[in-house]
Design a protein around this motif. Structure first.
Motif, PDB file in Angstrom:
ATOM      1  N   THR A 141      37.668  45.817  40.155  1.00 28.76           N
ATOM      2  CA  THR A 141      37.620  44.713  41.110  1.00 28.76           C
ATOM      3  C   THR A 141      36.193  44.202  41.252  1.00 28.76           C
ATOM      4  N   SER A 142      36.042  42.887  41.210  1.00 25.76           N
ATOM      5  CA  SER A 142      34.747  42.236  41.431  1.00 25.76           C
ATOM      6  C   SER A 142      33.666  42.810  40.509  1.00 25.76           C
ATOM      7  N   GLN A 153      41.093  42.251  40.208  1.00 29.51           N
ATOM      8  CA  GLN A 153      40.894  41.202  41.197  1.00 29.51           C
ATOM      9  C   GLN A 153      39.448  40.714  41.192  1.00 29.51           C
ATOM     10  N   LEU A 154      39.275  39.459  41.634  1.00 27.01           N
ATOM     11  CA  LEU A 154      37.950  38.881  41.895  1.00 27.01           C
ATOM     12  C   LEU A 154      37.037  38.936  40.668  1.00 27.01           C
ATOM     13  N   SER A 212      37.082  36.066  38.251  1.00 24.42           N
ATOM     14  CA  SER A 212      37.005  34.727  37.640  1.00 24.42           C
ATOM     15  C   SER A 212      37.674  34.691  36.273  1.00 24.42           C
ATOM     16  N   ASN A 244      42.983  36.675  43.319  1.00 26.86           N
ATOM     17  CA  ASN A 244      41.708  35.957  43.454  1.00 26.86           C
ATOM     18  C   ASN A 244      41.036  35.679  42.106  1.00 26.86           C
ATOM     19  N   ASN A 245      41.845  35.295  41.136  1.00 23.08           N
ATOM     20  CA  ASN A 245      41.344  34.841  39.846  1.00 23.08           C
ATOM     21  C   ASN A 245      41.895  33.451  39.563  1.00 23.08           C
ATOM     22  N   ASN A 305      40.881  40.105  51.914  1.00 24.35           N
ATOM     23  CA  ASN A 305      40.545  38.990  51.033  1.00 24.35           C
ATOM     24  C   ASN A 305      39.849  37.837  51.731  1.00 24.35           C
ATOM     25  N   PHE A 321      36.738  36.027  50.415  1.00 23.02           N
ATOM     26  CA  PHE A 321      36.861  35.281  49.166  1.00 23.02           C
ATOM     27  C   PHE A 321      37.798  34.076  49.300  1.00 23.02           C
TER      28      PHE A 321
END
Length: 986
Positions: A745-746, A770-771, A773, A800-801, A931, A934
């Motif tokens: 994640t991230s 997640q996170l 891009s 969150n992509n 979340n 974000f």
């Protein structure tokens, strides 16, 4: 006849064959005639013949030299022979240039990383050269003070091409001594000089003959200068006879003069002017410098400062000191040329990495302009090379496994600067320079690491270097170290308030030398040192005595002899056990430093190195602000890296021997401690350091056993560069076991990261992405992953992509053919109605999915109802998340009616379920809270306001007091969240 020949012009001799009286055979008698009859030539001829017993009438002596025809023929033949010799010499020199160019342009393996177009001829920045004098060199060595260590502004700068210009008195300079400390670029400058001559950029000299003094020092057999040249350069066999007999402009290059023990006394080295006379190589060098041998030749000598005084000043026309890169503009130019090479970033990445290369150079330039400590380090061209190589390793490594290690970079860096170097060739111990550095500087580095100190006062240095100096030889070695090597490793600190202290030139070098000091076993007590020496002596004696006793025992069968055998072997065996405990202590130190809890929440070591080179963007720290604690997390990693087979082989060349048995015992002693500590559950950054340690250790069996104990790998929030991805893939690739969970994640992942990690992702049951891009291209790679026959991924989180509609198409295709996935989260992935429709169309072909999260994707009633209707017919899917979408009240009621069906699925849309609170209200609020950093806060606030209205409306509709209480509880949670959101505290 010889005396008479000196009276005559060249070419006036003719050969006359006569039988001389009193001889058994014939002799050749050369008669000469002057240019005019009746001159001295006739008298000389008669005198010669009379001395030979030959009497000729006066008329028999005829004049031959006056014939113009014969003169022209002879001169033309000589001219033709001269032309032939010139042509042959020219061809030989061209071959010599081609051979030298190929040899000196050859780059070591460490340079190949900068791309196929990199070459010394095309990419080179000349260091500053300053004209010096013998008085400056011979003045007493200063104390170790900051003022003396800071380099003076370079005055009297002279270029390489002007070294042989006339001096201040108008005298032509023939001998030049070019000196500089280790790392200033002497050898590289000589290479560039030779390459320039080969390409016609040094027209002053017609022939350049380079010699390595290290090579000459290994030969003691007498040899002539001409034989020595042809032995090293066979192309010059046609040119060598012309040396000294023509006006050929020759330059001899003597690189590394400190390797030769030269004696300029006549009693030590006799005079020799004959290039054909065999003498020792050192005698050849002495007579060349004396200008007694080939006086017209020019000579350039490179050496370290301590050896300059070996050449008497009367034989030196000019002293020149290499000053490195005192100007930051030269440093920037070096970095620009190195890091901007085509192909520097690897194959297939030129377009995407050119901007990254420019960004690197820009960040590095800004850090240099801040007068950072790195600017002081890059004063030495060698450290500029190390900075470029480290950045290349950090940013452009995309192979699995990585082609090199960080420890390997530092070991190769030391090999490039210290390979074959002896501290003082005149000292009988002949200790290697690197061994001396590991012993002396390594001790200082280790004490600094243990006390968490990076700045050292003059007292610290004096205590570390001089406390054990007892003999004249030790003091002489220390003096050579101070003049030649000290500034390579230690430099004045530039931080305000610490001007009178020293720091290691590159921070990581302190940790490397401390690690080398420990692994080499230099960290010993006095008893251990005495015991080792005594054990070696007794061991050698016992071998000799054992041979004698074995012979005696065959003649005299005495019973006490076997007992005596064992007594002789007791001490070495006992000491070997003690040394085994010492290796256990090394392993304990490594494990203890690797898992220090106070370092658990620092950045990982790769990010720390990156920050030390490129700096940290943002406001500078105030001088009065308390500094952060010093971190030494590279120290145990370097210890492991030094034990790898490749690094041990390189260190062996440097005189630092680490035996295979020692490395094996250290690894064996370390295994239990390291694996036990790794199971405790390390923070992400510390886990990344642990994986990097395993990569640096380069012990596949050890790594495989350590990795099998890791069932969960949590690297969330670690910036996964291509290098870190390669390290993770390499380390995890040592086993084939399935991983329960991989949390990325991230982590700044992209498509290339997924390609590098592909073999690892296949084996992960729960995969958190997640996170990151990840767009449509990354989804294409994920599709390939899910359709792979060895894929075991059952839980995939892509929240969150920016997946988008095209990404949804790839994921839908993956769902249709995948057999392992049971949970898929596409929360806040910008699917929209069309993306959700595509997934719904392929959902029927899937037979294993149990839960699907499509929340916060701007779905309207139609798309949401379609998804739920398809999900209702699915064999295994029983839960669909649809909260935070644009679903109206009518859509909500329609979804609720579908849910009320017996065969319906649980659709998580709101916190309410009719006149009751949804069983999943806490799950939904937890997802929102996690979340919120974000998501669009204003949109979240609007959704929370709608949820609150829905809760209040549902509470009014129910008469059940228990349900009302539940509604009030949930309402209070939503109101708290709204309040924190409005005040910016959430």
């Amino acid at each position: 006849a010889t005396q008479c020949q000196s009276c005559l012009p060249w070419g006036s001799w003719t050969q006359l064959r006569r039988s001389l009286p009193g001889s058994r055979g014939t002799r050749s008698v050369y008669l000469c005639a002057a240019s005019e009859p009746g001159t001295t030539g006739s008298y000389c001829l008669r005198k010669i013949l009379r001395a030979s017993g030959i009497s000729l009438p006066r008329g028999c002596v005829r004049y031959q030299g006056g014939s113009q025809e014969h003169s022209v023929q002879r001169s033309s033949s000589r001219h033709g022979l001269s032309q032939l010799r010139n042509v042959a010499s020219s061809d030989a020199i061209k071959k010599h240039q081609k051979s030298l160019s190929a040899w000196f342009s050859h780059q070591p393996n460490e340079e190949r990383q900068f791309g196929p177009s990199f070459s010394l001829d095309a990419v080179h920045v000349d260091p500053v050269i300053r004209e010096s004098s013998l008085e400056e060199i011979l003045k007493p060595s200063p104390d170790l003070t900051i003022q003396n260590q800071l380099q003076q502004p370079c005055r009297q700068v002279i270029s390489l091409q002007n070294l042989f210009d006339v001096d201040a008195c108008g005298r032509q300079v023939k001998n030049v001594v070019l000196y500089g400390t280790v790392g200033t670029g002497k050898s590289t400058l000589i290479k560039k000089m030779v390459v320039d001559w080969c390409h016609g950029r040094l027209p002053r000299f017609e022939l350049v003959i380079p010699f390595s003094c290290e090579d000459l020092s290994h030969s003691h057999a007498p040899i002539s200068l001409r034989r020595l040249i042809t032995k090293k350069y066979q192309h010059l066999r046609d040119v060598v006879p012309m040396l000294g007999a023509s006006n050929l402009k020759v330059l001899f290059i003597l690189n590394g003069l400190e390797r030769l023990n030269l004696d300029f006394r006549l009693a030590g080295t006799e005079l020799c002017c004959d290039p054909n006379e065999p003498v020792t190589p050192s005698a050849i060098v002495v007579n060349l410098l004396r200008k007694y041998l080939l006086p017209e030749a020019s000579i350039i000598v490179t050496t370290r400062p301590s050896a300059v005084r070996r050449i008497p000043g009367k034989y030196v026309g000019r002293y020149a000191e290499i000053c490195g890169f005192p100007d930051t503009n030269l440093q920037k130019l070096y970095f620009q040329m190195r890091l901007s090479q085509p192909g520097c970033s690897g194959e297939g990445s030129a377009g995407s990495s050119s901007g990254e290369q420019e960004n690197l150079v820009e960040m590095l330039s800004r850090n240099l302009e801040r007068h950072n400590q790195i600017a002081a380090a890059c004063f030495l061209p060698s450290y500029c090379w190390l900075v470029c190589t480290t950045l290349h390793f950090l940013y452009f490594t995309r192979t699995v496994p990585p082609s090199q290690t960080l420890t390997g970079i530092y070991t190769s860096f030391l090999r490039l600067n210290f390979s074959g170097e002896v501290l003082d060739s005149t000292d009988p111990t002949n200790i290697s320079m690197m061994k001396y550095v590991a012993k002396m500087v390594g001790k200082l580095a280790y004490e600094g690491v243990m006390s968490r100190k990076t700045c050292f006062s003059e007292d610290d240095l004096r205590q570390c270097f001089e406390v054990e100096m007892k003999t004249e030889s030790e003091l002489n070695l220390l003096e050579v170290f101070r003049s030649d090597v000290f500034s390579f490793f230690l430099t004045p600190c530039v931080q305000p308030g610490k001007e009178h202290t020293f720091v290691f030139t590159i921070p990581a070098m302190q940790e490397y030398l401390a690690a080398l000091y420990v692994v080499l076993g230099e960290k010993k007590t006095l008893a251990q040192r005495v015991g080792k020496e005594l054990s070696e002596v007794i061991g050698k004696v016992s071998e000799d005595v054992a041979v004698v006793l074995s012979i005696i025992s065959k003649v005299l069968p005495l019973r006490f002899l076997p007992v005596l055998f064992n007594l002789l072997k007791i001490f070495p065996r006992y000491f070997s056990r003690l040394s085994g405990k010492d290796r256990g202590a090394i392993a304990h130190t490594m494990a203890e430093e690797l898992f220090k809890e106070e370092d658990y929440y620092n950045d990982d070591v790769l990010d720390q190195i990156n920050s030390s080179i490129l700096g940290v963007e943002g406001p500078m720290r105030h001088p009065d602000e308390a500094p952060d604690d010093e971190v030494f997390e590279l120290f145990p990693i370097f210890m492991g890296g030094i034990l790898s087979r490749r690094n041990r082989a390189i260190l062996e060349q440097l005189g630092c021997s680490i035996k295979n048995l020692a490395a094996f015992e250290i690894a064996k002693a370390m295994k239990k401690t390291v694996i036990r500590n790794s199971r405790k559950g390390l923070p992400p950054s510390e886990l990344m350091d642990y994986l990097f340690f395993l990569h640096e250790f380069q012990n596949e069996r050890f790594t495989a056993e350590a990795i099998r104990s890791l069932q969960t790998v949590n690297l969330s929030s670690v910036k996964m560069t291509p290098l870190k991805c390669s390290v993770l893939a390499s380390v995890m690739g040592t086993t084939c076991h399935e991983v329960e969970e991989l949390n990325l994640t991230s982590c700044n992942l992209d498509t290339s990261s997924l390609k590098i990690l592909f073999p690892v992702l296949l084996r992960c049951k729960a995969l958190h992405l997640q996170l990151n891009s990840l767009g449509s291209d990354a989804c294409k790679e994920i599709r390939n992953l899910l359709l792979h026959d060895k894929c075991v991924v059952s839980n995939l989180r892509l929240a969150n992509n920016p997946v988008g509609e095209q990404g949804a198409q790839y994921l839908a295709e993956a769902l249709a053919g995948n057999h392992s996935l049971t949970h898929l989260s596409l929360l806040h992935t910008a699917l929209g109605d069309r993306g959700a429709e595509v997934i719904a169309q392929h959902l029927a072909e899937n037979q294993h999915l149990q839960e699907l999260n499509l929340g916060y994707n701007s779905l309207t009633d139609t798309a949401a109802l379609h998804v739920v209707e398809v999900a209702k017919k699915h064999a295994t899917l029983d839960k669909v998340h649809l909260y935070f979408n644009d679903i109206s009240e009518d859509g909500k009621r329609a979804l609720h009616s579908l849910r009320m069906d017996r065969d319906g699925v649980r659709a998580l849309v709101f916190l309410t379920a009719g006149t009751d609170v949804s069983d999943y209200w806490s799950n939904i609020l937890n997802v929102v809270q996690k979340n919120l950093p974000f998501w669009d806060r204003e949109r979240v606030r609007q959704h929370l306001a709608l949820i609150l209205q829905d809760l209040e409306s549902s509470r009014r509709q129910t008469a059940n007091p228990w349900r009302k209480a539940k509604f009030l509880r949930v309402e209070s949670e939503v109101k708290k969240m709204l309040g924190k959101l409005q005040h910016g505290t959430l």
